[in-house]
Design a protein around this motif. Sequence first.
Motif, short mmCIF file in Angstrom:
data_model
loop_
_atom_site.label_atom_id
_atom_site.label_comp_id
_atom_site.label_asym_id
_atom_site.label_seq_id
_atom_site.Cartn_x
_atom_site.Cartn_y
_atom_site.Cartn_z
N LEU A 75 0.31 -1.03 0.03
CA LEU A 75 0.10 0.01 -0.05
C LEU A 75 0.95 1.38 -0.16
CD1 LEU A 75 -2.30 -1.21 2.83
CD2 LEU A 75 -3.05 -0.86 0.95
N LEU A 76 1.87 1.26 0.74
CA LEU A 76 2.75 2.36 1.12
C LEU A 76 4.21 1.75 0.59
CD1 LEU A 76 2.58 5.32 1.53
CD2 LEU A 76 3.10 4.87 4.55
N VAL A 77 5.32 3.02 0.33
CA VAL A 77 6.35 2.55 0.46
C VAL A 77 7.20 4.16 0.92
CG1 VAL A 77 8.84 1.93 -0.69
CG2 VAL A 77 6.44 1.20 -1.90
N LEU A 130 9.37 11.53 7.71
CA LEU A 130 9.48 12.63 7.87
C LEU A 130 10.14 13.04 9.01
CD1 LEU A 130 5.39 12.87 9.00
CD2 LEU A 130 7.14 14.09 7.15
N ALA A 131 11.09 12.17 9.24
CA ALA A 131 12.28 12.25 10.17
C ALA A 131 13.32 13.32 9.21
CB ALA A 131 12.71 10.86 10.31
N HIS A 132 13.40 12.41 8.04
CA HIS A 132 14.07 13.15 7.09
C HIS A 132 14.15 14.62 6.97
CE1 HIS A 132 15.98 8.80 6.59
NE2 HIS A 132 17.27 9.91 6.24
N HIS A 187 0.91 8.98 4.42
CA HIS A 187 0.16 7.91 5.55
C HIS A 187 -0.81 8.46 6.34
CE1 HIS A 187 1.66 11.27 7.46
NE2 HIS A 187 1.47 11.49 8.75
N LEU A 188 -1.33 9.90 5.81
CA LEU A 188 -2.91 10.42 6.03
C LEU A 188 -4.17 9.28 5.84
CD1 LEU A 188 -1.84 14.41 6.94
CD2 LEU A 188 -2.23 11.79 8.38
N ARG A 219 5.49 6.17 9.19
CA ARG A 219 5.20 7.47 8.44
C ARG A 219 6.95 8.49 8.29
NH1 ARG A 219 2.55 10.65 13.11
NH2 ARG A 219 4.02 9.99 14.88
N THR A 220 8.12 7.29 9.07
CA THR A 220 9.49 7.34 9.05
C THR A 220 9.91 6.34 8.43
OG1 THR A 220 9.86 6.98 11.31
CG2 THR A 220 8.95 8.85 10.84
#
Length: 435
Positions: A237-239, A264-266, A331-332, A343-344
């Motif tokens: 679903l998400l990469v 998001l950390a980056h 991610h939302l 998200r990270t």
Amino acid sequence: MTTRVPASMRTRQSLSDLIEGRLSTPAGRSELMKLATRLIVEEALEGESRDAVGRDYYEHGAEAGQGYRNGVRSGRLKTAEGFVEYSAPQVAGRDAPFRSEIRDHLKGRTEALEDLAVELLARGLSVRDIEDAFKDESGRLLLSKTAVSEIGERLWADYQEFATRDLGEYEIAYLFIDGIAERIRPGQRREPVLAAWGFTASGAKVLLHLMAGSKEDAETVSAFFQDMRGRGLGDPLLVVSDGAGGIIKAIETCFPRSERQRCLAHRMRNLVAKVPEDSWPEFKARATAAYQAPSRAIARDLAAGVVKDYEAELPSAIACFMDDFEACIAHLRMPITHRRAIRTTNLLERLFVEERRRLKIIPNAFGEKPVLKLMFGAMIRAAERWRAIRITDFERRQMVAVRQQLDQGYEARNGLENKAPAKETRQNLSSSSRT
């Protein structure tokens, strides 16, 4: 026939089962250490018996007086992790009774052996490591050079098996990709080592792949992804990745049915470098509120407010904030309870920190093979401690709905009428909820 299988082969399978999570134990790390220690002892004893009788298992042609294998007997070592049981080959029919020098050597001298077990799992074994652990008080090596080399190559064989295994059994919902630059060739620039892990549709965490690459360009990362695709990896679903251009391009090329999430950390590290220290607390709070909003629509509204208030004062920070913004809030779309975990790429970041710490104390660990063994060993040890996330039936239905939306979007963009792949993926996700 099973009784004729060398004890070390059964121990190796138990160790593999534990690492892959198929062997349930309340004290996983302790059991891991015990199995690793037992494996080293059994392989050393089998090497010693092979040298004594002059032939390997199942081989014929004994010379007179050399003897033959005659079953096994159990032994026990006292270690910091408790007693370790092992099986020792017995040799009969020799002119002089066979006495294992290794068993005598190990009595009361398990500290070096325990260190060796740690290294087996942390970075693989060098010939010098093994020789140091199996020398008697006079410095005489108790193992043949052949046996030493065989033990030292085992972790590399494990890595190769890991890097070629079938991934079709895993239905990955969230895929994470990151890389760390290592000095693979002495005297040369650092080169990236790529790693991937993921959450399955049932919530389990799985280490998927590890590969050295010449650089983090789209071609290299695409080859990394295509290798996993060729071994059965489906469409997540998400990469999740950092902002490296080559990685982004490879994700969009290799996973067109997946959403892409910018780590998001980056991104926050990018922003803090562009905002004055006295303005950072408020800017950070507002950026975080946008990235972690209840929905993408609200996130866009909050972002518009940030742009309006800071565009004139902090143009470079705003340009960074809005760059790839849709990927920062991807991610939302996912279930709310999953968002913090997806998200990270922080899990890989922590593994890289541990791996880099080990490299600092191993100054000669240069070369693709030693570095990959080190990283594989460290990651496998960490993966054994990973905890699954809980996915409820409601969240699974949300994931199925997202899958449908992504597939429909892909088909609309490409004018496709055949929706069989989407239907098959939805069925797979649904079946995961029942297993």
